[in-house]
Design an enzyme around this catalytic site. Structure first.
Site, PDB file in Angstrom:
ATOM      1  N   SER A  71       3.399   8.263   3.542  1.00 30.15           N
ATOM      2  CA  SER A  71       4.835   8.183   3.266  1.00 30.15           C
ATOM      3  C   SER A  71       5.174   9.165   2.165  1.00 30.15           C
ATOM      4  CB  SER A  71       5.229   6.775   2.811  1.00 30.15           C
ATOM      5  OG  SER A  71       6.549   6.779   2.299  1.00 30.15           O
ATOM      6  N   TYR A  75       3.927  -0.370  -2.392  1.00 28.48           N
ATOM      7  CA  TYR A  75       3.948   0.515  -1.213  1.00 28.48           C
ATOM      8  C   TYR A  75       3.459   1.915  -1.597  1.00 28.48           C
ATOM      9  CZ  TYR A  75       5.875   2.721   3.016  1.00 28.48           C
ATOM     10  OH  TYR A  75       6.035   3.411   4.197  1.00 28.48           O
TER      11      TYR A  75
END
Ligand code: NAP
Length: 247
Positions: free
Chosen positions: A142, A156
């Site tokens: 990501s 995350y």
């Protein structure tokens, strides 16, 4: 459409929906046989496989919880037994696990790290028992590994930065076997995890240079390139597909 991946066999973890579905469709269009894994979305995974098979491609769907090491080992072995070989692994399965650090429970931490990090590590370890010369590993990280514009993304970001580091470390180890490993770092992509009209849109959208969310298909097209012979000199990279989110 070029059949650049004809004869190749791919596994796409979390291929039942979202970015994984886009990747699966692109790989199948390029001629690869695709094994989709999922943890819960059995009907959607089976429907996707059926639509690819009905269109003249080949796909199967297998339940493998990415966070369950024993299931990963047994499931990958079963896929290779069924399809006869393995050439491409796409580690796409992921969960978001967002919140301020004080509100992250042990269970949320374990689940997020279990899927996003352990899942990538152990799925890769098991797949490497089957991958040979020309093999390809493509991790879906990501852009939040590098840039994070919202509060509550520490866990995350931890997992996605770990994926990028793992990719670099592994590239040096497996290049002698003719296998590449890369990370694609998507920016905001319109899926159930991050809908273009969802709770994160208001805070992320102003940071996207092209002023729109990306599509799963735009991630899938890069996967097809990295999976093919033209990308033999690309390894250990983290490639942003983020509409300029990190610019
Ligand atoms: P999504 O719409 O929520 O889809 C997630 C996929 O992962 C589903 O197919 C899901 O299948 C599967 N999955 C979840 N937990 C699993 C587990 N334990 N074992 C196996 N499969 C599991 O998410 P997405 O947006 O497509 O995200 C895909 C990947 O891209 C993730 O790694 C995510 O972190 C990354 N990413 C997304 C964005 C974005 O903006 N959307 C941006 C950057 C990176 P089941 O339904 O069967 O569980």
């Amino acid at each position: 459409m070029s059949q650049s991946l004809a004869g190749r066999v791919a596994i796409v973890t979390g291929g039942s929906r979202g970015i994984g579905e886009g990747i699966t469709r692109r790989l199948a269009e390029a001629g690869a046989t695709v094994a989709i894994t999922y943890s819960a979305s059995v009907e959607r995974a089976e429907l996707l496989a059926k639509s690819i098979n009905d269109a003249g491609g080949r796909a199967i769907a297998t339940r493998i919880d990415a966070a369950d090491r024993a299931a990963v080992r047994a499931g990958i072995d079963e896929i290779v037994r069924t399809l006869g070989r393995l050439d491409i692994l796409v580690n796409n399965a992921g969960v978001i696990g967002a919140g301020p650090i004080g509100e992250i429970t042990d269970a949320t931490y374990d689940h997020t790290v279990g899927v996003n990090l352990d899942g990538v590590f152990f799925t890769t370890r098991e797949a490497l028992r089957h991958l040979g010369e020309g093999g390809r590993i493509i991790n879906i990280g990501s852009i939040n590994a590098d840039r994070i514009h919202f509060v509550g993304g520490s866990l995350y970001a931890l997992t996605k930065a770990g994926v990028a580091g793992f990719t670099r470390g592994l590239a040096r180890e497996i290049s002698s076997r003719g296998i590449t490993v890369n990370t694609i770092q998507p920016g905001p992509v319109d899926t159930e995890m991050n809908p273009a009209d969802g709770p994160y849109a208001g805070i992320t959208r102003p940071h996207i240079a092209v002023d729109r969310y990306g599509t799963a298909d735009e991630i899938g097209s890069l996967v097809v390139y990295l999976a093919g012979p033209d990308a033999a000199y690309v390894t250990g990279a983290a490639i942003n597909v983020d509409g300029g989110y990190a610019a």
